[in-house]
Write a protein that holds these residues in place. Structure first.
Motif, PDB file in Angstrom:
ATOM      1  N   ALA A 198       0.826  -1.207   0.000  1.00 53.73           N
ATOM      2  CA  ALA A 198       0.000   0.000   0.000  1.00 53.73           C
ATOM      3  C   ALA A 198       0.861   1.258   0.000  1.00 53.73           C
ATOM      4  CB  ALA A 198      -0.931  -0.003   1.212  1.00 53.73           C
ATOM      5  N   ALA A 199       1.927   1.236   0.792  1.00 53.73           N
ATOM      6  CA  ALA A 199       2.803   2.403   0.859  1.00 53.73           C
ATOM      7  C   ALA A 199       3.514   2.624  -0.473  1.00 53.73           C
ATOM      8  CB  ALA A 199       3.820   2.227   1.987  1.00 53.73           C
ATOM      9  N   GLN A 200       3.928   1.549  -1.113  1.00 57.13           N
ATOM     10  CA  GLN A 200       4.641   1.702  -2.385  1.00 57.13           C
ATOM     11  C   GLN A 200       3.721   2.222  -3.479  1.00 57.13           C
ATOM     12  OE1 GLN A 200       7.483   2.281  -3.222  1.00 57.13           O
ATOM     13  NE2 GLN A 200       8.564   0.465  -3.991  1.00 57.13           N
ATOM     14  N   VAL A 201       2.489   1.730  -3.519  1.00 58.72           N
ATOM     15  CA  VAL A 201       1.540   2.229  -4.512  1.00 58.72           C
ATOM     16  C   VAL A 201       1.309   3.722  -4.314  1.00 58.72           C
ATOM     17  CG1 VAL A 201      -0.875   2.136  -5.257  1.00 58.72           C
ATOM     18  CG2 VAL A 201       0.434   0.031  -4.935  1.00 58.72           C
ATOM     19  N   GLN A 202       1.194   4.148  -3.065  1.00 61.82           N
ATOM     20  CA  GLN A 202       1.015   5.573  -2.799  1.00 61.82           C
ATOM     21  C   GLN A 202       2.221   6.371  -3.247  1.00 61.82           C
ATOM     22  OE1 GLN A 202      -1.863   7.146  -1.599  1.00 61.82           O
ATOM     23  NE2 GLN A 202      -0.670   8.860  -2.444  1.00 61.82           N
ATOM     24  N   ARG A 203       3.423   5.834  -3.020  1.00 62.02           N
ATOM     25  CA  ARG A 203       4.634   6.524  -3.447  1.00 62.02           C
ATOM     26  C   ARG A 203       4.656   6.642  -4.979  1.00 62.02           C
ATOM     27  NH1 ARG A 203       7.223   9.314  -2.648  1.00 62.02           N
ATOM     28  NH2 ARG A 203       5.361  10.252  -1.810  1.00 62.02           N
ATOM     29  N   LEU A 204       4.325   5.555  -5.678  1.00 60.38           N
ATOM     30  CA  LEU A 204       4.346   5.576  -7.135  1.00 60.38           C
ATOM     31  C   LEU A 204       3.316   6.545  -7.681  1.00 60.38           C
ATOM     32  CD1 LEU A 204       4.750   1.736  -7.717  1.00 60.38           C
ATOM     33  CD2 LEU A 204       6.451   3.507  -8.224  1.00 60.38           C
ATOM     34  N   ARG A 205       2.155   6.594  -7.046  1.00 62.81           N
ATOM     35  CA  ARG A 205       1.125   7.537  -7.490  1.00 62.81           C
ATOM     36  C   ARG A 205       1.590   8.977  -7.278  1.00 62.81           C
ATOM     37  NH1 ARG A 205      -3.998   6.023  -8.438  1.00 62.81           N
ATOM     38  NH2 ARG A 205      -4.830   7.978  -7.556  1.00 62.81           N
ATOM     39  N   ASP A 206       2.213   9.207  -6.146  1.00 60.51           N
ATOM     40  CA  ASP A 206       2.697  10.570  -5.882  1.00 60.51           C
ATOM     41  C   ASP A 206       3.775  10.970  -6.889  1.00 60.51           C
ATOM     42  OD1 ASP A 206       0.987  10.760  -3.761  1.00 60.51           O
ATOM     43  OD2 ASP A 206       2.501  10.410  -2.232  1.00 60.51           O
ATOM     44  N   LEU A 207       4.678  10.042  -7.197  1.00 63.30           N
ATOM     45  CA  LEU A 207       5.757  10.340  -8.142  1.00 63.30           C
ATOM     46  C   LEU A 207       5.221  10.544  -9.554  1.00 63.30           C
ATOM     47  CD1 LEU A 207       8.480   7.848  -6.864  1.00 63.30           C
ATOM     48  CD2 LEU A 207       8.500  10.335  -6.648  1.00 63.30           C
ATOM     49  N   ALA A 208       4.106   9.878  -9.857  1.00 59.55           N
ATOM     50  CA  ALA A 208       3.498  10.029 -11.188  1.00 59.55           C
ATOM     51  C   ALA A 208       2.525  11.187 -11.252  1.00 59.55           C
ATOM     52  CB  ALA A 208       2.796   8.730 -11.569  1.00 59.55           C
ATOM     53  N   GLY A 209       2.479  11.969 -10.205  1.00 60.01           N
ATOM     54  CA  GLY A 209       1.600  13.118 -10.187  1.00 60.01           C
ATOM     55  C   GLY A 209       0.172  12.780  -9.865  1.00 60.01           C
ATOM     56  N   GLY A 210      -0.034  11.667  -9.156  1.00 65.64           N
ATOM     57  CA  GLY A 210      -1.381  11.308  -8.706  1.00 65.64           C
ATOM     58  C   GLY A 210      -2.215  10.577  -9.720  1.00 65.64           C
ATOM     59  N   ARG A 211      -1.636  10.190 -10.848  1.00 67.11           N
ATOM     60  CA  ARG A 211      -2.416   9.488 -11.867  1.00 67.11           C
ATOM     61  C   ARG A 211      -2.681   8.056 -11.447  1.00 67.11           C
ATOM     62  NH1 ARG A 211       1.400  12.185 -15.006  1.00 67.11           N
ATOM     63  NH2 ARG A 211       2.542  10.260 -15.349  1.00 67.11           N
TER      64      ARG A 211
END
Length: 259
Positions: free
Chosen positions: A246-259
């Motif tokens: 869950a934490a990694q998915v949130q990090r990836l979403r944040d790095l991708a600009g929330g997409r």
């Protein structure tokens, strides 16, 4: 930048960017602690803003903290909240007071910060438990940690037992607590109580380097990782694996600009 002192608790703070330094400031009493100390520490925790990333906890003078102020051992009524007063109070009231004291320790592992204890000289009893409450510990080579409470007919009650077991395991924690023996810096490092041991004149520099390394990590990734490490000591593997995902998915979403 220096913030206002809290002289009744002998705790002072100073701020340098994202690093907050909290100093026990009773050097003539070897930074002996009282309930006022714990209230002052809890107040610091309550007042943290989101820009603080690292908290350095230290003691002024030649010792980190020699534990409880001697006046608290007086069996007579004591306006400072001595042990005799606790023993005479109704059980629920006494336990609630101790839980309030524990707030001065528990905030050192709250989300958003990483705490470092800079320990020189003695860290005894409440002083040892305060060092254990931090995420990381840097010790001078003359430092000694000790939990003498059982030898005095008491128990460690300021969050020390859970933190010690997390750090060194069940058997070592049992032996250290029940014998009340001192643990020197070299042994503390070998068993994982200390992250680093340095000469006394190198403590400030070592703590500064560690704080700098912590601040070099992007803040969101740092806080998410710290949360995972803290939860790992209590979660079962399946729960922890899910938390990592869950934490990694949130990090990836944040790095991708929330997409």
């Amino acid at each position: 930048m220096t913030s206002p002192n809290t002289p009744d608790g002998f705790v002072r703070t100073s701020r340098d960017g994202a690093v907050l330094t909290v100093t026990l400031d009773r050097p003539e009493q070897l930074n002996a602690q009282t309930p006022a100390t714990w209230a002052a520490l809890a107040a610091v925790g309550d007042s943290l803003d989101d820009d603080v990333r690292v908290v350095v906890l230290r003691g002024a003078g030649r010792s980190f903290s020699a534990g409880l102020d001697r006046s608290l051992f007086d069996p007579q009524p004591n306006t400072d909240g001595g042990l005799g007063d606790l023993g005479r109070a109704p059980a629920e009231e006494a336990q609630q007071r101790i839980r309030e004291y524990q707030r001065g320790f528990r905030w050192l592992r709250q989300p958003g910060i990483v705490s470092i204890a800079a320990v020189q000289g003695h860290a005894i009893g409440a002083g040892c438990q305060l060092a254990l409450a931090c995420d990381l510990r840097v010790l001078t080579d003359d430092a000694q940690l000790r939990l003498p409470e059982p030898t005095l007919g008491l128990v460690p009650d300021l969050t020390g037992t859970s933190n010690l077991v997390e750090l060194v395991g069940y058997s070592r924690a049992m032996e250290i607590c029940l014998t009340g023996r001192p643990v020197g810096a070299a042994e503390a490092h070998a068993m994982g109580l200390a992250n680093a041991v340095v000469p006394a004149d190198g403590l400030d520099a070592a703590v500064a380097r560690l704080a700098e390394a912590l601040l070099a990590v992007p803040v969101a990734a740092s806080r998410a990782t710290a949360a995972l490490v803290r939860s790992a000591v209590r979660n079962d593997p399946e729960t922890q694996d899910a938390a990592e995902a869950a934490a990694q998915v949130q990090r990836l979403r944040d790095l991708a600009g929330g997409r």
